[in-house]
Design a protein around this motif. Structure first.
Motif, short mmCIF file in Angstrom:
data_model
loop_
_atom_site.label_atom_id
_atom_site.label_comp_id
_atom_site.label_asym_id
_atom_site.label_seq_id
_atom_site.Cartn_x
_atom_site.Cartn_y
_atom_site.Cartn_z
N UNK A 1 0.84 -1.19 0.00
CA UNK A 1 0.00 0.00 0.00
C UNK A 1 0.87 1.24 0.00
N UNK A 2 0.53 2.20 -0.83
CA UNK A 2 1.34 3.40 -0.97
C UNK A 2 1.22 4.27 0.27
N UNK A 3 2.36 4.81 0.74
CA UNK A 3 2.34 5.78 1.83
C UNK A 3 2.03 7.15 1.24
N UNK A 4 1.87 8.15 2.12
CA UNK A 4 1.57 9.49 1.62
C UNK A 4 2.69 10.01 0.72
N UNK A 5 3.93 9.62 1.04
CA UNK A 5 5.05 10.14 0.25
C UNK A 5 5.22 9.41 -1.08
N UNK A 6 4.69 8.19 -1.18
CA UNK A 6 4.87 7.43 -2.41
C UNK A 6 3.55 7.25 -3.18
N UNK A 7 2.49 7.90 -2.72
CA UNK A 7 1.19 7.75 -3.36
C UNK A 7 1.27 8.22 -4.81
N UNK A 8 0.69 7.46 -5.73
CA UNK A 8 0.77 7.84 -7.16
C UNK A 8 0.20 9.22 -7.46
N UNK A 9 -0.75 9.69 -6.67
CA UNK A 9 -1.31 11.03 -6.91
C UNK A 9 -0.23 12.09 -6.76
N UNK A 10 0.66 11.92 -5.78
CA UNK A 10 1.72 12.90 -5.59
C UNK A 10 2.72 12.86 -6.75
N UNK A 11 2.99 11.67 -7.23
CA UNK A 11 3.91 11.55 -8.36
C UNK A 11 3.35 12.26 -9.59
N UNK A 12 2.03 12.14 -9.80
CA UNK A 12 1.40 12.80 -10.94
C UNK A 12 1.50 14.32 -10.83
N UNK A 13 1.28 14.82 -9.62
CA UNK A 13 1.31 16.27 -9.42
C UNK A 13 2.73 16.81 -9.61
N UNK A 14 3.69 16.10 -9.06
CA UNK A 14 5.09 16.53 -9.23
C UNK A 14 5.49 16.54 -10.69
N UNK A 15 5.06 15.51 -11.40
CA UNK A 15 5.40 15.40 -12.82
C UNK A 15 4.73 16.49 -13.64
N UNK A 16 3.51 16.87 -13.24
CA UNK A 16 2.76 17.87 -14.00
C UNK A 16 3.32 19.28 -13.85
N UNK A 17 4.07 19.49 -12.78
CA UNK A 17 4.60 20.83 -12.53
C UNK A 17 3.57 21.81 -12.02
N UNK A 18 2.46 21.30 -11.50
CA UNK A 18 1.39 22.18 -10.99
C UNK A 18 1.91 23.06 -9.87
N UNK A 19 1.45 24.30 -9.85
CA UNK A 19 1.91 25.25 -8.83
C UNK A 19 0.98 25.31 -7.63
N UNK A 20 -0.21 24.75 -7.77
CA UNK A 20 -1.17 24.82 -6.67
C UNK A 20 -2.12 23.63 -6.74
N UNK A 21 -2.80 23.40 -5.62
CA UNK A 21 -3.74 22.29 -5.49
C UNK A 21 -4.97 22.82 -4.76
N UNK A 22 -6.12 22.27 -5.09
CA UNK A 22 -7.39 22.66 -4.46
C UNK A 22 -7.82 21.56 -3.50
N UNK A 23 -8.21 21.95 -2.27
CA UNK A 23 -8.63 20.97 -1.27
C UNK A 23 -9.93 21.44 -0.63
N UNK A 24 -10.70 20.49 -0.10
CA UNK A 24 -11.97 20.84 0.54
C UNK A 24 -12.38 19.77 1.52
N UNK A 25 -13.15 20.20 2.53
CA UNK A 25 -13.75 19.30 3.52
C UNK A 25 -15.21 19.69 3.71
N UNK A 26 -16.01 18.75 4.16
CA UNK A 26 -17.43 19.02 4.39
C UNK A 26 -17.65 19.64 5.76
N UNK A 27 -18.50 20.67 5.82
CA UNK A 27 -18.95 21.16 7.11
C UNK A 27 -20.17 20.36 7.54
N UNK A 28 -20.82 20.76 8.62
CA UNK A 28 -21.91 19.96 9.17
C UNK A 28 -23.14 19.97 8.26
N UNK A 29 -23.30 21.00 7.43
CA UNK A 29 -24.45 21.12 6.54
C UNK A 29 -24.21 20.51 5.16
#
Length: 453
Positions: free
Chosen positions: A1-29
């Protein structure tokens, strides 16, 4: 199982050269609260989490802070809570330049689940199912109205007289779809690219109403898809000058908007709700799961009727069911048993409205079903037939949020299945919502009393 440092999603982002990432969490509503992170900040967040002000659990949908919450509040100074990104939720946002996106959830400093986090609440319920040897499979359906409005035009109208996308009552209409085909196709195509596949999309009966059925999946993934669908539809709609509304009932004279939840239990290989030898094709497991919902789902009611407006949908004579009834392929029942083949046999819980937080609505219906399985409940209530025939002596659902909240707060089953901390906090947020309603002066009151009384 991939760790956070080896997760394929991170490899994709590093390879893409993206400068930013969008994140979100749900509130109670069920509102996504998020931010953009610089790539360097994101690297650290992906590994150890990041600080996110816990006010997202201390205020309502209008950013007014609760005065009755104990988990968070002014008395604690609204510190940062620890948000952890689920790297498996990685997807790209087609309508936002393909930016990388992740969903998160809240944890305590020791890594344990933050008990009032909606995503964590659903995960707690799913773990109970896993201990029984089951994987919960679900599908979400949404109905919603679409309007030719923008946030500014709606603010200028002061909440009165929205212009619907199309006129009249015209369900399953290809003509109405064609009139807004760019928006319709964008929903289908861009949601698919966003990893939120739509199985079916059509107009419902009502001016400007659409219904979407999301692709059936494991429950946590389905809840992720459901919350992303609501936000995504609104963001896509903006591009076309269209404002989607998932309000449960915006007009007294028109149908309300549902958020039906389809469910089945799998052992990882096959649907355990199906029994070819049963006259109804329902397994004993299915019957116990259904019996749990019939018995105790009303004790979880604020989780699938969470707003003041939710109860305006529960009107006799409309499509929304108002009693804890079940039937075989009967859409007038709260619990519609769809008994087909081994792949299609499932339960459709038709109580929730489109205004739900999908994490909490799924947690509620699954918790009720799993309770029935754990207790080995028998399905003693007969199915209704026709238009609620057989439901004459069954009490109808309460018509107000405060009634269901009191039942929820006093429910031993809710506390057993969801935990005291969550029950107390969520009940407090619904009590707050009720008090805001009590203080409000509505247009109904002005029209009725202003001149004549």
């Amino acid at each position: 199982m991939a760790t956070s440092k080896t997760h394929p999603a991170l490899a994709k982002i590093r390879k893409s050269g993206a400068s930013k990432v969008k994140v979100a969490c749900s509130d109670i509503d069920g509102i996504l609260r998020g931010k953009y992170l610089h790539k360097d900040k994101f690297e650290g967040a992906a590994d150890s989490g990041f600080g996110f002000c816990d006010v997202v659990f201390g205020w309502d949908s209008s950013d007014n802070c609760y005065d009755n919450a104990t988990v968070t509040g002014w008395q604690h100074g609204f510190p940062d809570a620890l948000a952890r990104l689920d790297l498996d939720t990685h997807r790209n946002v087609p309508w936002d330049g393909g930016i990388d996106f992740f969903l998160g959830e809240f944890i305590n400093a020791d890594g344990s689940p933050y008990e009032v986090c909606p995503r964590q609440t659903l995960k707690r319920v799913l773990k109970r199912a896993e201990k029984l040897g089951f994987q919960v499979m679900t599908g979400m359906e949404y109905e919603w109205f679409n309007f030719r409005e923008t946030p500014q035009s709606w603010a200028d109208k002061k909440g009165v007289g929205p212009e619907t996308l199309t006129p009249g009552m015209f369900g399953y209409s290809l003509l109405r779809v064609n009139q807004n085909r760019e928006f319709f196709n964008a929903l289908m195509d861009e949601m698919l690219a966003f990893n939120v596949p739509i199985e079916g999309l059509h107009t419902e009966t009502g001016p400007g109403v659409y219904e979407a059925a999301l692709g059936f999946s494991e429950a946590l993934l389905q809840a992720d898809r459901a919350i992303l669908f609501k936000t995504g539809a609104k963001e896509i709609g903006t591009r076309f000058g269209i404002m989607p509304s998932f309000m449960a009932k915006w007009n007294q004279h028109l149908p309300g908007c549902s958020g039906h939840i389809h469910q089945s239990l799998s052992d990882g290989k096959a649907n355990q709700f199906y029994d070819a030898k049963s006259p109804r094709k329902m397994s004993k497991l299915f019957e116990s799961y259904l019996a749990g919902q019939v018995l105790c789902l009303m004790e979880f009611a604020p989780m699938f009727w969470p707003t003041i407006n939710s109860y305006k949908r529960l009107v006799d004579g409309f499509w929304a069911p108002v009693k804890p009834t079940w039937g075989i392929d009967n859409r007038t029942a709260s619990f519609r048993v769809i008994a087909g083949g081994v792949k299609s046999t499932r339960l459709e819980t038709r109580c929730p409205g489109a205004d739900v937080n999908p994490y909490l609505a799924m947690a509620a219906v699954i918790a009720a079903g799993i309770y029935g399985v754990e207790k080995g409940l028998k399905l003693t209530a007969p199915p209704i037939t026709g238009t609620n025939q057989g439901a004459e002596n069954i009490p109808r659902a309460p018509r107000t949020l405060i009634e269901t909240t009191r039942n929820f707060k006093n429910s031993k089953i809710a506390r057993e299945m969801l935990g005291d901390t969550f029950v107390d906090h969520f009940a407090a947020t619904r009590e707050w919502e009720w008090r805001q309603w009590l203080d409000g002066v509505t247009d109904w009151e002005l029209k009725r009393y202003f001149e004549i009384i």
